[in-house]
Design an enzyme around this catalytic site. Structure first.
Site, short mmCIF file in Angstrom:
data_model
loop_
_atom_site.label_atom_id
_atom_site.label_comp_id
_atom_site.label_asym_id
_atom_site.label_seq_id
_atom_site.Cartn_x
_atom_site.Cartn_y
_atom_site.Cartn_z
N GLU A 180 2.08 -7.41 -5.15
CA GLU A 180 2.78 -7.99 -4.00
C GLU A 180 2.41 -9.45 -3.74
O GLU A 180 1.87 -9.79 -2.67
CB GLU A 180 2.50 -7.17 -2.74
CG GLU A 180 2.98 -5.75 -2.84
CD GLU A 180 2.81 -4.94 -1.55
OE1 GLU A 180 2.17 -5.45 -0.61
OE2 GLU A 180 3.30 -3.82 -1.49
N GLU A 327 4.20 1.98 -5.53
CA GLU A 327 3.64 2.34 -4.22
C GLU A 327 4.76 2.79 -3.30
O GLU A 327 5.85 2.20 -3.30
CB GLU A 327 2.96 1.16 -3.52
CG GLU A 327 1.58 0.84 -3.98
CD GLU A 327 0.93 -0.27 -3.15
OE1 GLU A 327 1.17 -0.34 -1.93
OE2 GLU A 327 0.18 -1.06 -3.75
C1 FCB Z 1 0.64 -2.38 0.31
C2 FCB Z 1 -0.62 -2.76 -0.45
C3 FCB Z 1 -1.62 -1.64 -0.56
C4 FCB Z 1 -1.74 -0.88 0.75
C5 FCB Z 1 -0.38 -0.47 1.26
C6 FCB Z 1 -0.42 0.33 2.55
O1 FCB Z 1 1.27 -3.51 0.78
O2 FCB Z 1 -0.29 -3.18 -1.75
O3 FCB Z 1 -2.84 -2.19 -0.96
O4 FCB Z 1 -2.45 -1.61 1.66
O5 FCB Z 1 0.41 -1.60 1.46
#
Ligand code: FCB
Length: 413
Positions: A180, A327
């Site tokens: 990110e 994620e």
């Molecule tokens: C994302 C991050 C990860 C975690 C989640 C909840 O943005 O990449 O490390 O903190 O959020």
């Protein structure tokens, strides 16, 4: 009725070094020490009464110090046993740059060896590693030369990527260079809430540009180390919804989509083999941003809108690359909404797949509760609950529900 997922679909979860390992010494760990008190005081203004009541640990400065975290650095075998038991066949984790290169140009072979063992521990269990090279934390010497603002960082990052991919590339197929980058650049250099807490548009743009260049260079060296490598980034894409399809909203959407969702991906278009999607947010545009109704929210107030991932995936089809969801998850200490959220998200992912989007894996955030950056330990994102006093792990019911899907590669509707 059942929803079948494509053959060889990757199922699993994700973590990052600083959030789970413990014992890290980097720009974040230093920042925590200075800011823990302030953050614990600000909790009073920042969070709603119900959140304050439910998670009183937010008032304790200790909550904001990563410290030994989950001690995953030492307990990784045990944690991977859990992942295997839960039917995972893939796992995403990150390598901590500050361990590998604590001083400029001086590489710590012992730490490289550690990550080799981590990778082999996964492979031994039939779990495919997805290796992230950089998940926001920097060695102190990088901080001291101006961090990501200094353009030299692109060479340093390339050298680090080269070192790691030469040493470990034989056992790793999937590489995620950066996590990110746009969230990092905006929180650290524009909003000024994360280290080094700058609020400067030009610094923000410079950092973004250096991240793009660093990725491209890393792409080259990782491919050189092993031409079979598949390389991408983990990109946080948001579903911007043009409310009621009104013209003004559509125009705003076009602009924000271009900048937030596609700009970085466009700039690395020729330097990525797949798209890693991190997805959490839905943003309804109604003559302005952030006009969600927020009917369902997680413990940290993020809207739970599982339909959003369908739209985000459809939009990513334009890149014509395989997509791995690197994620997706929620903070849910009581484990009341996690099963529902996973199920609904997967239905929407299935819908996108049926409409021709090439999704090849789903990695839930996170395998276990961990250190949630400037919020500290109170948000509970884990499939597995962690007791931070005893380090005991406890599998949550939703993890078992998810395990059924992982094991059968299908979802019973
Ligand atoms: C994302 C991050 C990860 C975690 C989640 C909840 O943005 O990449 O490390 O903190 O959020």
């Amino acid at each position: 009725m059942s929803l079948k997922f494509p053959k060889n679909f990757y199922w699993g979860s994700a973590t990052s070094a600083h959030q789970v390992e413990g014992g890290n010494h980097n720009d974040w760990s230093e920042w925590e020490k200075i800011n823990a008190k302030r953050l614990s005081k600000e909790a009073k203004i920042k969070w709603q009464p119900w959140q304050q009541e439910k998670f009183p640990e937010m008032f304790n400065p200790e909550n904001y110090i990563s410290g030994r975290a989950c001690d995953h650095y030492h307990l990784y075998e045990q944690d991977f046993d859990i992942a295997k038991k839960l039917g995972h066949n893939a796992h995403r984790f990150s390598i901590e740059w500050s361990r590998i290169e604590p001083e400029q140009g001086k590489f710590n072979e012992k730490e490289i060896e550690h990550y080799r063992k981590v990778i082999l521990a996964l492979k031994k269990r039939g779990i495919e590693p997805f290796v992230t090279l950089w998940h926001w934390t920097n060695p102190l010497w990088i901080r001291d030369i101006g961090g990501w603002e200094n353009k030299k960082i692109t060479d340093y990052f390339e050298r680090y990527a080269e070192k790691i991919s030469n040493a470990l590339g034989e056992n790793v197929k999937f590489w995620i260079t950066l996590n990110e980058p746009e969230i990092y650049a905006s929180n650290s250099y524009f909003a000024g809430v994360w280290p080094p807490q700058k609020k400067n548009l030009f610094a923000y743009l410079r950092v973004l540009n250096n991240l793009i260049k660093a990725h491209r260079k890393a792409y080259g060296v990782i491919k050189k180390a092993n031409s079979n490598s598949k390389i991408g980034i983990a990109k946080n894409n948001i579903y911007f919804e043009a409310y009621q399809n009104k013209l003004v909203n559509r125009v705003l959407k076009k602009f924000i989509d271009w900048w937030w969702n596609f700009y970085f991906l466009n700039r690395i278009r020729n330097h990525q083999d797949f798209i890693g999607l991190n997805h959490y947010f839905h943003n309804r545009i109604n003559y302005g941003f952030n006009k969600n109704e927020n009917k369902k929210i997680s413990d940290i107030g993020w809207e739970l809108y599982p339909e959003a991932i369908y739209y985000v995936l459809k939009d990513l089809k334009r890149f014509n690359k395989p997509i791995y969801i690197t994620e997706n998850g929620l903070a849910d200490g009581g484990d009341k909404k996690r099963s529902w959220f996973i199920l609904e998200s997967l239905k929407n992912i299935g819908k996108a797949i049926n409409e021709g989007v090439n999704v090849r894996g789903y990695l839930h955030w996170s395998l276990m509760d961990n250190f949630e950056w400037d919020k500290g330990f109170w948000p509970r994102f884990g499939l597995v609950e962690v007791n931070y006093k005893t380090l005991e792990r406890k599998i949550r019911p939703s993890a078992l529900q998810y395990a059924k899907i992982c094991k059968t590669n299908e979802l019973i509707l």
